[in-house]
Design an enzyme around this catalytic site. Sequence first.
Site, mmCIF file in Angstrom:
data_model
loop_
_atom_site.group_PDB
_atom_site.id
_atom_site.type_symbol
_atom_site.label_atom_id
_atom_site.label_comp_id
_atom_site.label_asym_id
_atom_site.label_seq_id
_atom_site.Cartn_x
_atom_site.Cartn_y
_atom_site.Cartn_z
ATOM 1 N N TYR A 182 3.087 9.934 -0.331
ATOM 2 C CA TYR A 182 4.135 9.347 0.528
ATOM 3 C C TYR A 182 5.531 9.604 -0.051
ATOM 4 O O TYR A 182 6.530 9.473 0.654
ATOM 5 C CB TYR A 182 3.942 7.832 0.712
ATOM 6 C CG TYR A 182 2.647 7.390 1.364
ATOM 7 C CD1 TYR A 182 1.777 8.307 1.949
ATOM 8 C CD2 TYR A 182 2.276 6.055 1.395
ATOM 9 C CE1 TYR A 182 0.586 7.901 2.526
ATOM 10 C CE2 TYR A 182 1.082 5.637 1.979
ATOM 11 C CZ TYR A 182 0.238 6.568 2.534
ATOM 12 O OH TYR A 182 -0.943 6.155 3.108
ATOM 13 N N ASP A 228 0.851 -1.202 0.000
ATOM 14 C CA ASP A 228 0.000 0.000 0.000
ATOM 15 C C ASP A 228 0.880 1.244 0.000
ATOM 16 O O ASP A 228 1.665 1.463 0.923
ATOM 17 C CB ASP A 228 -0.874 0.011 1.259
ATOM 18 C CG ASP A 228 -1.827 1.203 1.260
ATOM 19 O OD1 ASP A 228 -2.870 1.121 0.597
ATOM 20 O OD2 ASP A 228 -1.505 2.222 1.917
ATOM 21 N N HIS A 243 -7.455 9.514 -2.268
ATOM 22 C CA HIS A 243 -6.834 9.457 -0.936
ATOM 23 C C HIS A 243 -7.729 10.070 0.157
ATOM 24 O O HIS A 243 -7.946 9.481 1.196
ATOM 25 C CB HIS A 243 -5.478 10.161 -0.977
ATOM 26 C CG HIS A 243 -4.535 9.698 0.083
ATOM 27 N ND1 HIS A 243 -3.169 9.689 -0.076
ATOM 28 C CD2 HIS A 243 -4.742 9.233 1.332
ATOM 29 C CE1 HIS A 243 -2.596 9.234 1.030
ATOM 30 N NE2 HIS A 243 -3.530 8.953 1.900
ATOM 31 N N LYS A 301 -2.595 5.997 -4.488
ATOM 32 C CA LYS A 301 -3.731 6.898 -4.230
ATOM 33 C C LYS A 301 -3.520 8.255 -4.914
ATOM 34 O O LYS A 301 -2.381 8.705 -5.058
ATOM 35 C CB LYS A 301 -3.884 7.112 -2.715
ATOM 36 C CG LYS A 301 -3.837 5.805 -1.914
ATOM 37 C CD LYS A 301 -4.069 5.993 -0.433
ATOM 38 C CE LYS A 301 -3.788 4.700 0.331
ATOM 39 N NZ LYS A 301 -2.405 4.563 0.814
HETATM 40 N N1 LIG Z 1 -5.449 6.209 3.486
HETATM 41 C C1 LIG Z 1 -4.920 6.947 4.430
HETATM 42 O O1 LIG Z 1 -5.277 8.135 4.603
HETATM 43 C C2 LIG Z 1 -3.894 6.367 5.339
HETATM 44 C C3 LIG Z 1 -3.554 7.030 6.527
HETATM 45 C C4 LIG Z 1 -2.611 6.424 7.361
HETATM 46 C C5 LIG Z 1 -2.050 5.206 7.012
HETATM 47 N N2 LIG Z 1 -2.366 4.598 5.841
HETATM 48 C C6 LIG Z 1 -1.783 3.281 5.442
HETATM 49 O O2 LIG Z 1 -1.862 2.391 6.575
HETATM 50 C C7 LIG Z 1 -0.551 1.903 6.851
HETATM 51 C C8 LIG Z 1 -0.386 1.521 8.318
HETATM 52 O O3 LIG Z 1 -0.624 2.601 9.174
HETATM 53 P P1 LIG Z 1 0.532 3.318 10.020
HETATM 54 O O4 LIG Z 1 1.736 3.462 9.174
HETATM 55 O O5 LIG Z 1 -0.088 4.527 10.604
HETATM 56 O O6 LIG Z 1 0.900 2.357 11.195
HETATM 57 P P2 LIG Z 1 0.420 1.039 11.958
HETATM 58 O O7 LIG Z 1 0.601 -0.138 11.057
HETATM 59 O O8 LIG Z 1 -0.910 1.270 12.576
HETATM 60 O O9 LIG Z 1 1.508 1.020 13.121
HETATM 61 C C9 LIG Z 1 2.893 1.061 12.850
HETATM 62 C C10 LIG Z 1 3.619 1.070 14.183
HETATM 63 O O10 LIG Z 1 3.400 -0.168 14.848
HETATM 64 C C11 LIG Z 1 4.661 -0.777 15.136
HETATM 65 N N3 LIG Z 1 4.535 -2.224 14.895
HETATM 66 C C12 LIG Z 1 4.140 -2.830 13.759
HETATM 67 N N4 LIG Z 1 4.122 -4.162 13.910
HETATM 68 C C13 LIG Z 1 4.524 -4.410 15.162
HETATM 69 C C14 LIG Z 1 4.718 -5.591 15.912
HETATM 70 N N5 LIG Z 1 4.463 -6.812 15.403
HETATM 71 N N6 LIG Z 1 5.158 -5.485 17.192
HETATM 72 C C15 LIG Z 1 5.398 -4.263 17.746
HETATM 73 N N7 LIG Z 1 5.242 -3.109 17.087
HETATM 74 C C16 LIG Z 1 4.802 -3.177 15.804
HETATM 75 C C17 LIG Z 1 5.650 -0.150 14.201
HETATM 76 O O11 LIG Z 1 6.930 -0.127 14.793
HETATM 77 P P3 LIG Z 1 8.175 -1.015 14.186
HETATM 78 O O12 LIG Z 1 8.563 -0.340 12.920
HETATM 79 O O13 LIG Z 1 9.174 -0.902 15.269
HETATM 80 O O14 LIG Z 1 7.665 -2.409 13.990
HETATM 81 C C18 LIG Z 1 5.096 1.260 14.053
HETATM 82 O O15 LIG Z 1 5.516 2.067 15.136
HETATM 83 C C19 LIG Z 1 0.331 3.072 6.391
HETATM 84 O O16 LIG Z 1 1.691 2.738 6.348
HETATM 85 C C20 LIG Z 1 -0.306 3.424 5.082
HETATM 86 O O17 LIG Z 1 0.083 2.501 4.076
HETATM 87 C C21 LIG Z 1 -3.292 5.164 5.010
#
Ligand SMILES: NC(=O)c1ccc[n+]([C@@H]2O[C@H](COP(=O)([O-])OP(=O)(O)OC[C@H]3O[C@@H](n4cnc5c(N)ncnc54)[C@H](OP(=O)(O)O)[C@@H]3O)[C@@H](O)[C@H]2O)c1
Length: 277
Positions: free
Chosen positions: A47, A42, A105, A72
């Site tokens: 980004y 994704d 987006h 997006k």
């Molecule tokens: N459409 C939109 O508007 C929108 C908005 C926000 C996000 N997104 C998408 O959603 C994706 C995910 O959301 P996000 O980036 O906000 O974060 P997330 O996946 O909710 O959380 C990431 C965090 O969790 C930690 N983490 C992940 N797996 C882990 C595990 N097994 N154990 C412990 N810690 C863990 C990571 O640290 P470590 O690196 O240390 O593992 C990082 O600090 C984005 O990357 C993006 O692709 C889309």
Amino acid sequence: MKNVILNNGTEIPEIGFGTWQTTEGVQKTVKIALDAGYTHIDTADIYGNEAEIGEAIEGSGIARKDLYLTTKIWNSNRSTQGVKRSVEQSLKKLKTDYLDLLLIHWPANEKQFENWKEINAETWKAMEELYRSGVVKTIGVSNFMLPQIKALLETAEVIPAVNQIEFHPGYVQQTVVDYCKEKGIAIEAWSPIGSGRLLKDEDLKDIADKYDVSPAILCIQFCLQSGVIALPKSENPTNIYNNLHFERFKISESDMKSLKTLEETGFSGLNPETVDF
Ligand SMILES: NC(=O)c1ccc[n+]([C@@H]2O[C@H](COP(=O)([O-])OP(=O)(O)OC[C@H]3O[C@@H](n4cnc5c(N)ncnc54)[C@H](OP(=O)(O)O)[C@@H]3O)[C@@H](O)[C@H]2O)c1
């Protein structure tokens, strides 16, 4: 890994690799993710990492047909020409000639635009054309709340296949989820771990302990068990691997309820109906 079948008959892997705000160099982390077995990535124009992802994919030697790529359309490209230009650039950066999934987006909202409905309808029309041309296999939206999705459906010829929204324990946007499901629109969870904020939640930790899993894995299983596609992000190779390969388990109905109604400790604070970007 299971696939979810979308309303146009295409399949999407139930877990995708998130790439927003990767600090260590996304080429490296996407390579780790591909080596770990992720096939669904994704990304988004905004980004600024599509070119690095394209490099990582090219370097992996994995056939394009074996990958599922989502990108997006950013807010500055909400127009017929903007969508076309944006997709041309994304394809070039990702080194591919088609996208599996293209999303708006963020919707134009009422707070910023008097003609928000027309803006979203025009953006969608341009995406429908790309869908019909085959360059985009599936089209959908992101961050569409009830007013925006209902308005879009008034003029849409193609029903969005996906709505990617913030979804995690403590923040499940149930009315949007229920409405989308009723219309056959699959939900993808962005920030399934609350961007890491949920890892500190004591109530969530207590439930995770009961199942002998980490809070992060509990969050991902919570999405899957809710029938929601999960997009976890990690830069840690062990976490990247575990987030995909954990043994699936069943969260009890009462714990699902507790997770849904958890305090909003993971909430991003972003309301698509009032954001000013
Ligand atoms: N459409 C939109 O508007 C929108 C908005 C926000 C996000 N997104 C998408 O959603 C994706 C995910 O959301 P996000 O980036 O906000 O974060 P997330 O996946 O909710 O959380 C990431 C965090 O969790 C930690 N983490 C992940 N797996 C882990 C595990 N097994 N154990 C412990 N810690 C863990 C990571 O640290 P470590 O690196 O240390 O593992 C990082 O600090 C984005 O990357 C993006 O692709 C889309």
